[in-house]
Write a protein that holds these residues in place. Sequence first.
Motif, mmCIF file in Angstrom:
data_model
loop_
_atom_site.group_PDB
_atom_site.id
_atom_site.type_symbol
_atom_site.label_atom_id
_atom_site.label_comp_id
_atom_site.label_asym_id
_atom_site.label_seq_id
_atom_site.Cartn_x
_atom_site.Cartn_y
_atom_site.Cartn_z
ATOM 1 N N ILE A 181 37.958 42.515 37.972
ATOM 2 C CA ILE A 181 37.956 43.808 38.094
ATOM 3 C C ILE A 181 36.879 43.986 39.152
ATOM 4 O O ILE A 181 37.321 44.886 40.091
ATOM 5 N N ASN A 182 35.900 43.049 39.321
ATOM 6 C CA ASN A 182 35.015 43.413 40.374
ATOM 7 C C ASN A 182 35.715 42.947 41.834
ATOM 8 O O ASN A 182 35.402 43.552 42.562
ATOM 9 N N GLU A 183 36.276 41.988 41.823
ATOM 10 C CA GLU A 183 37.124 41.439 43.037
ATOM 11 C C GLU A 183 38.182 42.341 43.469
ATOM 12 O O GLU A 183 38.573 42.686 44.877
ATOM 13 N N LEU A 184 39.343 42.766 42.680
ATOM 14 C CA LEU A 184 40.463 43.350 42.786
ATOM 15 C C LEU A 184 40.448 44.923 42.486
ATOM 16 O O LEU A 184 41.087 45.641 43.127
ATOM 17 N N VAL A 196 48.268 40.972 38.435
ATOM 18 C CA VAL A 196 49.127 39.993 37.699
ATOM 19 C C VAL A 196 48.019 38.834 37.470
ATOM 20 O O VAL A 196 47.083 38.646 38.449
ATOM 21 N N ALA A 197 48.176 38.215 36.340
ATOM 22 C CA ALA A 197 47.039 36.927 36.076
ATOM 23 C C ALA A 197 48.081 35.734 35.696
ATOM 24 O O ALA A 197 49.090 35.881 35.160
ATOM 25 N N VAL A 198 47.267 34.872 36.124
ATOM 26 C CA VAL A 198 48.064 33.423 35.883
ATOM 27 C C VAL A 198 46.964 32.544 35.240
ATOM 28 O O VAL A 198 45.713 32.238 35.872
ATOM 29 N N SER A 199 47.251 31.894 34.079
ATOM 30 C CA SER A 199 46.236 31.090 33.210
ATOM 31 C C SER A 199 46.744 29.676 33.326
ATOM 32 O O SER A 199 47.872 29.361 32.842
ATOM 33 N N GLU A 200 45.995 28.709 33.412
ATOM 34 C CA GLU A 200 46.159 27.312 33.633
ATOM 35 C C GLU A 200 45.742 26.699 32.133
ATOM 36 O O GLU A 200 45.672 25.366 32.164
ATOM 37 N N THR A 201 45.698 27.414 31.218
ATOM 38 C CA THR A 201 45.223 26.930 29.831
ATOM 39 C C THR A 201 45.658 28.012 28.835
ATOM 40 O O THR A 201 46.057 29.196 29.146
ATOM 41 N N ASP A 202 45.799 27.675 27.772
ATOM 42 C CA ASP A 202 46.090 28.796 26.678
ATOM 43 C C ASP A 202 45.052 28.720 25.446
ATOM 44 O O ASP A 202 45.182 28.984 24.440
ATOM 45 N N MET A 203 43.819 28.503 26.118
ATOM 46 C CA MET A 203 42.550 28.735 25.009
ATOM 47 C C MET A 203 42.424 30.231 24.635
ATOM 48 O O MET A 203 43.100 31.060 25.132
ATOM 49 N N CYS A 204 41.473 30.284 24.086
ATOM 50 C CA CYS A 204 41.107 31.699 23.282
ATOM 51 C C CYS A 204 40.816 32.756 24.434
ATOM 52 O O CYS A 204 41.241 33.941 24.374
ATOM 53 N N SER A 261 44.200 32.686 37.613
ATOM 54 C CA SER A 261 44.266 33.441 39.100
ATOM 55 C C SER A 261 44.313 34.646 38.860
ATOM 56 O O SER A 261 45.289 35.132 37.843
ATOM 57 N N PHE A 262 44.101 35.691 39.910
ATOM 58 C CA PHE A 262 44.401 37.165 39.527
ATOM 59 C C PHE A 262 44.827 37.637 40.982
ATOM 60 O O PHE A 262 44.439 37.012 42.002
ATOM 61 N N TYR A 263 45.837 38.560 40.992
ATOM 62 C CA TYR A 263 46.512 39.202 42.315
ATOM 63 C C TYR A 263 46.765 40.379 42.130
ATOM 64 O O TYR A 263 46.575 40.973 40.976
ATOM 65 N N ASP A 264 46.574 41.127 42.815
ATOM 66 C CA ASP A 264 46.823 42.391 43.368
ATOM 67 C C ASP A 264 48.197 42.595 44.164
ATOM 68 O O ASP A 264 48.374 42.251 45.292
ATOM 69 N N LYS A 276 46.049 40.758 47.771
ATOM 70 C CA LYS A 276 44.759 39.823 47.597
ATOM 71 C C LYS A 276 44.996 39.214 46.211
ATOM 72 O O LYS A 276 45.284 39.904 45.313
ATOM 73 N N GLY A 277 44.286 38.127 46.422
ATOM 74 C CA GLY A 277 44.324 37.079 45.126
ATOM 75 C C GLY A 277 43.217 36.045 45.368
ATOM 76 O O GLY A 277 42.718 35.772 46.353
#
Length: 203
Positions: free
Chosen positions: A35-38, A47-55, A84-87, A92-93
């Motif tokens: 939120i701060n960056e984008l 859009v978010a991309v997670s490389e883990t399935d943790m909590c 990773s986060f994109y707009d 931007k990402g």
Amino acid sequence: MTCTFSAETIEDTIAFHGHSCPGLAIGIRASELAINELGSPEAIEMVAVSETDMCGVDAIQFLTGCTYGKGNFLHRDYGKIAFSFYDRKSGKGFRALLNPAVRAGMDEELAALMGKQSDGSATQEDKSRVKELRALLQDRFMTIGLEEMFHVTPLTTDPPRGAKILESLTCDCCGESVMESRTRRFGGKTVCIPCFATMEQKI
């Protein structure tokens, strides 16, 4: 820099996930960074991309509005605490990788103690120490500066494309409907992945 989300928002995030833990704290801070960056999720097409399935992925879904069901939250099963986060509007990402140093050397002790819990050899003192270490980690994650918590690198690739509605096909083996992009061809038949695995297995 203490987490800037309100106490009420954090409590709502904990309620959504079901409990408070260090992993959830990581997701809370990753969401804060996004939120701060984008910008606010209401103002951008995040859009978010997670490389883990943790909590932490629950915190990201709750705080950013990116969800698996909407197709703007993707899981890549790499086993890395990285997000990773994109707009999509601006293009931007960035990718944020948890800095191992933020654990302040607590991981080794915690892993050893949790191993004892798993095999049933943990004493009451061990169990108390696990709770203490988890609380210390969680507090550290929620108060450390974001620039210390994550290694951030800009992304130059395009964001993942939006979800598309695809044709449903009928598996020639089990007769169930399956998305066309998840079908396989075997022996002249169109089959779903579970049926393909059964037909193709070598043993």
